[in-house]
Motif scaffolding. Structure first.
Motif, PDB file in Angstrom:
ATOM      1  N   PRO A  62       0.852  -1.198   0.000  1.00  0.00           N
ATOM      2  CA  PRO A  62       0.000   0.000   0.000  1.00  0.00           C
ATOM      3  C   PRO A  62       0.885   1.245   0.000  1.00  0.00           C
ATOM      4  N   LEU A  63       0.493   2.221  -0.817  1.00  0.00           N
ATOM      5  CA  LEU A  63       1.307   3.413  -1.066  1.00  0.00           C
ATOM      6  C   LEU A  63       1.814   4.063   0.207  1.00  0.00           C
ATOM      7  N   VAL A  64       0.917   4.303   1.155  1.00  0.00           N
ATOM      8  CA  VAL A  64       1.343   5.060   2.336  1.00  0.00           C
ATOM      9  C   VAL A  64       2.270   4.275   3.240  1.00  0.00           C
ATOM     10  N   GLU A  65       2.429   2.969   2.956  1.00  0.00           N
ATOM     11  CA  GLU A  65       3.359   2.178   3.769  1.00  0.00           C
ATOM     12  C   GLU A  65       4.775   2.174   3.201  1.00  0.00           C
ATOM     13  N   VAL A  66       4.939   2.721   1.980  1.00  0.00           N
ATOM     14  CA  VAL A  66       6.268   2.752   1.371  1.00  0.00           C
ATOM     15  C   VAL A  66       7.065   3.897   2.000  1.00  0.00           C
ATOM     16  N   PRO A  67       8.295   3.609   2.476  1.00  0.00           N
ATOM     17  CA  PRO A  67       9.077   4.687   3.090  1.00  0.00           C
ATOM     18  C   PRO A  67       9.257   5.864   2.119  1.00  0.00           C
ATOM     19  N   VAL A  68       9.246   7.053   2.637  1.00  0.00           N
ATOM     20  CA  VAL A  68       9.470   8.290   1.887  1.00  0.00           C
ATOM     21  C   VAL A  68       8.339   8.550   0.883  1.00  0.00           C
ATOM     22  N   GLY A 127       5.498   7.210   0.788  1.00  0.00           N
ATOM     23  CA  GLY A 127       4.238   7.298   1.517  1.00  0.00           C
ATOM     24  C   GLY A 127       3.960   8.712   2.003  1.00  0.00           C
ATOM     25  N   ASP A 128       4.993   9.365   2.523  1.00  0.00           N
ATOM     26  CA  ASP A 128       4.811  10.741   3.006  1.00  0.00           C
ATOM     27  C   ASP A 128       4.435  11.680   1.865  1.00  0.00           C
ATOM     28  N   TYR A 129       5.151  11.525   0.756  1.00  0.00           N
ATOM     29  CA  TYR A 129       4.813  12.348  -0.412  1.00  0.00           C
ATOM     30  C   TYR A 129       3.368  12.105  -0.848  1.00  0.00           C
ATOM     31  N   SER A 130       2.981  10.846  -0.831  1.00  0.00           N
ATOM     32  CA  SER A 130       1.651  10.491  -1.324  1.00  0.00           C
ATOM     33  C   SER A 130       0.545  11.178  -0.547  1.00  0.00           C
ATOM     34  N   GLU A 183      -3.850  15.268  -1.045  1.00  0.00           N
ATOM     35  CA  GLU A 183      -4.532  16.507  -0.649  1.00  0.00           C
ATOM     36  C   GLU A 183      -4.361  17.607  -1.690  1.00  0.00           C
ATOM     37  N   ARG A 184      -3.152  17.719  -2.222  1.00  0.00           N
ATOM     38  CA  ARG A 184      -2.917  18.761  -3.238  1.00  0.00           C
ATOM     39  C   ARG A 184      -3.684  18.437  -4.522  1.00  0.00           C
ATOM     40  N   SER A 185      -3.691  17.162  -4.904  1.00  0.00           N
ATOM     41  CA  SER A 185      -4.416  16.779  -6.124  1.00  0.00           C
ATOM     42  C   SER A 185      -5.920  17.004  -5.951  1.00  0.00           C
ATOM     43  N   ALA A 186      -6.420  16.768  -4.760  1.00  0.00           N
ATOM     44  CA  ALA A 186      -7.837  17.024  -4.496  1.00  0.00           C
ATOM     45  C   ALA A 186      -8.138  18.522  -4.645  1.00  0.00           C
ATOM     46  N   ARG A 187      -7.269  19.359  -4.073  1.00  0.00           N
ATOM     47  CA  ARG A 187      -7.470  20.808  -4.229  1.00  0.00           C
ATOM     48  C   ARG A 187      -7.388  21.208  -5.698  1.00  0.00           C
ATOM     49  N   PHE A 188      -6.411  20.615  -6.393  1.00  0.00           N
ATOM     50  CA  PHE A 188      -6.218  20.942  -7.805  1.00  0.00           C
ATOM     51  C   PHE A 188      -7.484  20.658  -8.606  1.00  0.00           C
ATOM     52  N   HIS A 189      -8.140  19.552  -8.274  1.00  0.00           N
ATOM     53  CA  HIS A 189      -9.332  19.150  -9.026  1.00  0.00           C
ATOM     54  C   HIS A 189     -10.626  19.647  -8.385  1.00  0.00           C
TER      55      HIS A 189
END
Lengths: 200, 200
Positions: free
Chosen positions: B52-58, B60-63, B68-74
């Motif tokens: 799962p994406l958020v479990e990948v080191p580094v 995950g944090d970016y994701s 949130e940024r992609s949600a704002r963008f759209h």
């Protein structure tokens, strides 16, 4: 003068190539330049446990299709190279040497090396090819390859990779706009808006 | 009548939520509908060895930042839910039960469940919450939860996951437009062009 966009990339990254063909036009429209920062993705992959995209089962097959379709979508010449991926340490060090010398040909070198690999199928993993590409740009290829072997240049690349990892770079292309991180060629529209509004 | 877009997704996938808020408008503009096909991403991850994406080191944090940024963008309401991710087998089976009954509320159910989780922080991993959301749509929640437990429905979800994996689905959202695969909410512009021209 606003800070340049920091463009972390690996010369063997297809999506880095695609974004490199598009990002300067967007940056220029907002009065920015692009600072190309070569890294070696293999080192970043060790941090995340990720593998090169095309080596991932199922996802790798999709990725090859997506490279080509995304290139067509963006109107960028692309032919999947073989061998792929290749080692890019020489190309990366050569770019750092050019940049360290303040060469006006640093940016043309970035584009010509990426196009040589991804559009013309030249094996940029071979130092001789990197030297030849430089020569075609009017750079002294022999001096470039010698410069790429200097301990200070080797050290600079290592430090740049370490800095990238410390700043959260886990893949390529990875762009910072005033410290805001954007991963992937498909974030160009968000980069464009970020440059427009400062943030959103 | 052209075939609907096939939209494979997991109810716990943030990018699936983002694309679900945008894809119908694009499909409709080209005279198409969207067939929502729930799957369980965990099964697909086993094939690729992905986590799962958020479990990948580094990464995950970016994701999390990128969700949130992609949600704002759209322009999509988004609040990172906790717990995350959650098991979505009940929601997936409930949707299949509604679809199997030809319910006109299948598509509203998709949107309401995704919004409940990603905008309102309701824990859709809990069957009671899924039932409550259904009730709010005028569906008989108790009947839905009972239906989701039918062996035929369980079998249908299993087959749908197997079919997705066999067709190369390794993540979500994963959309097929006339067999052409598109992975990620950030391929909507390519989907739009594909619908326009048949291919490009």
């Amino acid at each position: 003068m606003p800070a340049p966009l920091e463009f972390f990339f690996d010369f063997s990254s297809p999506y880095s190539y695609l974004l490199s063909e598009k990002i300067e036009a967007v940056a220029t429209r907002h009065g920015r330049s692009v600072a190309y920062k070569p890294i070696l993705l293999g080192a970043a992959f060790k941090v995340t446990g990720m593998a090169p995209l095309v080596e991932v089962p199922v996802k790798g097959d999709y990725s090859r299709r997506d490279f080509e379709r995304s290139a067509r979508f963006h109107g960028v010449a692309f032919r999947m190279p073989t061998p792929f991926p290749v080692g890019t340490v020489t190309a990366a060090r050569a770019l750092l040497w050019l940049q360290g010398n303040g060469s006006a040909k640093s940016v043309p070198f970035v584009h010509k090396v990426l196009r040589a690999y991804f559009a013309e199928g030249r094996n940029i993993g071979e130092p001789a090819v990197v030297g030849q590409i430089a020569t075609e740009l009017g750079i002294d290829g022999a001096a470039l390859l010698a410069g790429a072997q200097e301990p200070a240049i080797k050290d600079r690349l290592k430090k740049q990779v370490d800095e990238a990892i410390a700043r959260g770079v886990f893949g390529a292309p990875f762009v910072f706009v005033d410290q805001e991180p954007f991963w992937g060629h498909d974030r160009l529209d968000q980069i464009d808006r970020w440059l427009q509004y400062g943030s959103f």
